[in-house]
Write a protein that holds these residues in place. Structure first.
Motif, PDB file in Angstrom:
ATOM      1  N   ARG A   1       8.713  10.934  -0.576  1.00 52.39           N
ATOM      2  CA  ARG A   1       6.730  11.023   0.079  1.00 52.39           C
ATOM      3  C   ARG A   1       6.277   9.963   0.802  1.00 52.39           C
ATOM      4  NH1 ARG A   1       3.524  13.723  -4.262  1.00 52.39           N
ATOM      5  NH2 ARG A   1       1.892  13.266  -2.847  1.00 52.39           N
TER       6      ARG A   1
ATOM      7  N   ASN B   1       0.712  -1.138  -0.122  1.00 53.02           N
ATOM      8  CA  ASN B   1      -0.139   0.071   0.276  1.00 53.02           C
ATOM      9  C   ASN B   1       0.659   1.505  -0.224  1.00 53.02           C
ATOM     10  OD1 ASN B   1      -2.197  -0.867  -0.318  1.00 53.02           O
ATOM     11  ND2 ASN B   1      -2.611  -1.315   2.309  1.00 53.02           N
ATOM     12  N   LEU B   2       1.780   1.511  -0.552  1.00 53.98           N
ATOM     13  CA  LEU B   2       2.281   2.608  -1.239  1.00 53.98           C
ATOM     14  C   LEU B   2       1.850   3.586  -2.211  1.00 53.98           C
ATOM     15  CD1 LEU B   2       6.204   0.979  -0.985  1.00 53.98           C
ATOM     16  CD2 LEU B   2       4.997   2.024   0.556  1.00 53.98           C
ATOM     17  N   LEU B   3       1.896   4.880  -1.994  1.00 53.88           N
ATOM     18  CA  LEU B   3       1.596   5.812  -2.699  1.00 53.88           C
ATOM     19  C   LEU B   3       1.876   4.785  -4.332  1.00 53.88           C
ATOM     20  CD1 LEU B   3       1.217   8.951  -1.356  1.00 53.88           C
ATOM     21  CD2 LEU B   3      -0.438   7.169  -1.614  1.00 53.88           C
ATOM     22  N   PRO B   4       1.027   5.535  -5.502  1.00 58.40           N
ATOM     23  CA  PRO B   4       2.210   4.994  -6.637  1.00 58.40           C
ATOM     24  C   PRO B   4       2.407   6.265  -6.718  1.00 58.40           C
ATOM     25  CG  PRO B   4      -0.642   4.628  -7.088  1.00 58.40           C
ATOM     26  CD  PRO B   4       0.385   5.269  -5.414  1.00 58.40           C
ATOM     27  N   ARG B   5       3.312   5.355  -7.970  1.00 59.62           N
ATOM     28  CA  ARG B   5       4.650   7.151  -8.533  1.00 59.62           C
ATOM     29  C   ARG B   5       4.402   8.015  -7.828  1.00 59.62           C
ATOM     30  NH1 ARG B   5       0.347   5.115 -12.882  1.00 59.62           N
ATOM     31  NH2 ARG B   5      -1.370   6.473 -11.577  1.00 59.62           N
ATOM     32  N   THR B   6       4.880   8.232  -6.997  1.00 61.91           N
ATOM     33  CA  THR B   6       5.227   8.818  -6.177  1.00 61.91           C
ATOM     34  C   THR B   6       6.850   8.301  -4.930  1.00 61.91           C
ATOM     35  OG1 THR B   6       2.630   9.178  -5.047  1.00 61.91           O
ATOM     36  CG2 THR B   6       4.144   9.577  -3.936  1.00 61.91           C
TER      37      THR B   6
END
Lengths: 181, 405
Positions: free
Chosen positions: A55, A46-51
């Motif tokens: 961040r 559950n990482l923020l994608p394209r980030t």
């Protein structure tokens, strides 16, 4: 597990964390509790994608009183702590391998210096070798004073811990302490 | 807090350039199409209005009333009740009129170089050009000076010229003879293209005083043409003229009036119905464009936010308060709709220019109200559908949001 993490409130029964009854807290109070006391590591990262990695780790620090610089500093420390290479800090999250992603997730769980780290099958999506590395990281965190609650159904993974609570069909089956070599 | 919010919004939008781009595109197209459609429609509307004006609308004609001999009406125009002083009074005392042209007209036989024709000889003043939307083809119209001095000059309508001097000839300087009086031709009017019994091109124009002195031999007018400044003022101008002339002619009962007033009601009625149809057409085009644009924006925002339910769940799980999640999505929706709105206005404006450039016959007119309407609707729709699902997701239990596929 969700109740332990204050993600969910029990429909019956009670859950006390630091003497507070979690089931009676409001949505915002639960949010604050999660931010300050509990770090999450999920099976699917559950990482923020394209980030960027940095961040992602800074996410729990959002809207805090810290300056942007202090946040970056804390995030970098947590990442080093979780065993990430410095040169990957500005990579995008979707450019990482599974093991690296889980380390970013661990760093994110650590960044607020929580008392409890809750890991829900953290090795479920990783190969054995990467699982070993991630588990070593957890062990080290544990030795530095973090309570780690880890959920798994792999026996080898469970062997890393000091106490194993076996749950079958929602009921506690066994509660055993174990000593390592 | 605010800087965090702005930074997070910009990061979030720029880390998903394709998604933000598509959302903005939807808004841009929605707004641009409304603006362009309305611009074309309004352009067409105003060009139709202009065409109708060219026919000579806003025209009011006062004619002498029917002469009653022993109770028997002799028909409108048979009486001699209008004089130049009536015309001057109208010109000086009535508001909202553009020009007044008194006329003394009658049909005469006109001859020139052996050709002859029976045509309407109109004695009038230079304001006639304004009242009847006449333009000159060759030479110039006579002046007020020439009217006062009863100059023996004449302007030919294009049909009269064709009959007397041959098609497309230049008769200026030549003389024509009407009722044994020689007039020097000083100009020809531009053909108006009307046809039938009242062909405006089959006429000879001479100064009013010359017509009265040399041809009619009396001081009466056959009619007075008045151009009102615009269509809405016509009714009041007509009423004022009626009141003025009744007073001047000392008549108390309007039914006994010794004159009659006609205005181009039929043309105005046509104009009104054409403009009315256009207004309906315009509003439906704008409405449909807005609806389509709005649905597009709604779709984009809904997919956008639904796609990010997991992200919302994660943000909640790591302890972000609901209010900040709501605020962030609101800020994103505002930023997307405003960016899209601005680009849409620019694009609509460019498209309008392009339309005028490639289809010169199509006039366009960008209206500010269409810009505000398009922008307002897209902003409301965009913000509503960007914010509402995000709010719903933020209200979810983080676990449910995280599990959302």
């Amino acid at each position: 597990m969700h109740i332990l993490g204050a993600l969910d409130t029990p429909t019956s029964g009670q859950y006390f964390l630091d003497g507070k009854e979690v089931s009676k807290l409001s949505d915002d109070e639960l949010s604050d509790l999660r931010r300050e006391k509990i770090g999450f590591v999920f099976q699917s990262f559950n990482l923020l994608p394209r980030t960027t990695v940095l961040r992602n780790v800074m996410l729990p620090l959002l809207y805090s009183d810290l300056t942007q610089k202090q946040r970056e500093e804390k995030a970098k420390q947590a990442l080093l702590y979780a065993g990430m290479d410095k040169d990957k800090f500005n990579n995008l999250s979707n450019q990482l391998s599974g093991g690296q992603m889980q380390r970013v997730a661990v760093a994110r769980a650590l960044v607020n210096d929580p008392a409890i780290i809750l890991a829900d099958e953290p090795t479920g999506n990783l190969d054995t070798k990467t699982s070993q590395v991630v588990m070593e990281t957890f062990k080290e965190l544990n030795s530095k004073g973090h309570t780690i609650i880890l959920i798994t159904h792999e026996k080898e993974i469970a062997e890393f811990t000091d106490r194993i609570i076996s749950i079958r069909d929602g009921l506690i089956e066994k509660d055993e302490k174990q000593t390592h070599k | 807090m605010i800087t965090d919010l702005i930074r997070e919004t910009i990061w979030s939008l720029s880390s998903n350039k394709a998604r933000s781009g598509l959302t903005i595109l939807g808004i841009v197209i929605g707004i641009a199409s409304v603006i362009t459609m309305v611009a074309i429609g309004q352009g067409a509307q105003s060009s139709i209005e202009k065409n109708i004006e060219a026919i000579g609308s806003n025209l009011i004609v006062v004619m002498p009333g029917a002469q009653r001999v022993g109770g028997i009406s002799q028909g409108a125009g048979s009486n001699q009740t209008l004089i130049i002083e009536d015309s001057d009074a109208i010109k000086s005392q009535i508001q909202s009129i553009k020009a007044v042209a008194p006329e003394a007209s009658r049909r005469y036989q006109a001859t020139a170089r052996g050709n002859n024709t029976n045509t309407q000889v109109i004695g009038t003043v230079p304001d006639y050009l304004t009242v009847r939307n006449i333009t000159m083809d060759i030479g110039s119209f006579f002046t007020d000076q020439q009217v006062t001095s009863s100059a023996k000059v004449a302007i030919l309508g294009s049909t009269a010229r064709d009959d007397l001097f041959g098609v497309n000839a230049d008769p200026t300087g030549q003389s024509i003879r009407i009722k044994n009086v020689d007039f020097q031709v000083i100009g020809v009017t531009m053909a108006k293209g009307g046809a039938g019994f009242s062909n405006p091109d089959d006429a000879i124009f001479v100064p009013l005083n010359s017509a009265q002195h040399f041809l009619a031999g009396n001081v009466y007018l056959s009619d007075i043409s008045i151009a009102a400044i615009d269509q809405p003022s016509m009714a009041s101008v007509q009423q004022q003229i009626s009141d003025l002339l009744l007073a001047r002619h000392k008549i108390t009962d309007p039914l006994q009036a010794d004159f009659s007033i006609m205005n181009q009601n039929d043309i105005i009625a046509t104009a009104t119905s054409v403009t009315g149809t256009f207004t309906i057409l315009l509003s439906s085009i704008a409405g449909i464009s807005l609806l389509v644009g709005g649905i597009g924006i709604m779709n984009m925002m809904l997919t956008n936010v639904t796609e990010r339910t997991r992200e919302i769940g994660l943000r909640k799980a790591v302890g972000t308060r609901k209010i900040y999640i709501n605020l962030q999505f609101l800020a994103e929706a505002v930023m997307l709709t405003f960016l899209g709105g601005l680009l849409g206005i620019v694009l609509g404006w460019l498209a309008t220019i392009a339309v005028t450039k490639f289809v010169p016959s199509l006039t366009t007119q960008i209206s500010t109200s269409s810009i505000f309407l398009a922008f307002g609707v897209s902003a409301v729709v965009g913000i509503l559908f960007g914010f509402y699902p995000a709010r719903r997701a933020a209200n979810l239990n983080p676990i449910e949001a995280l599990r959302y596929e």
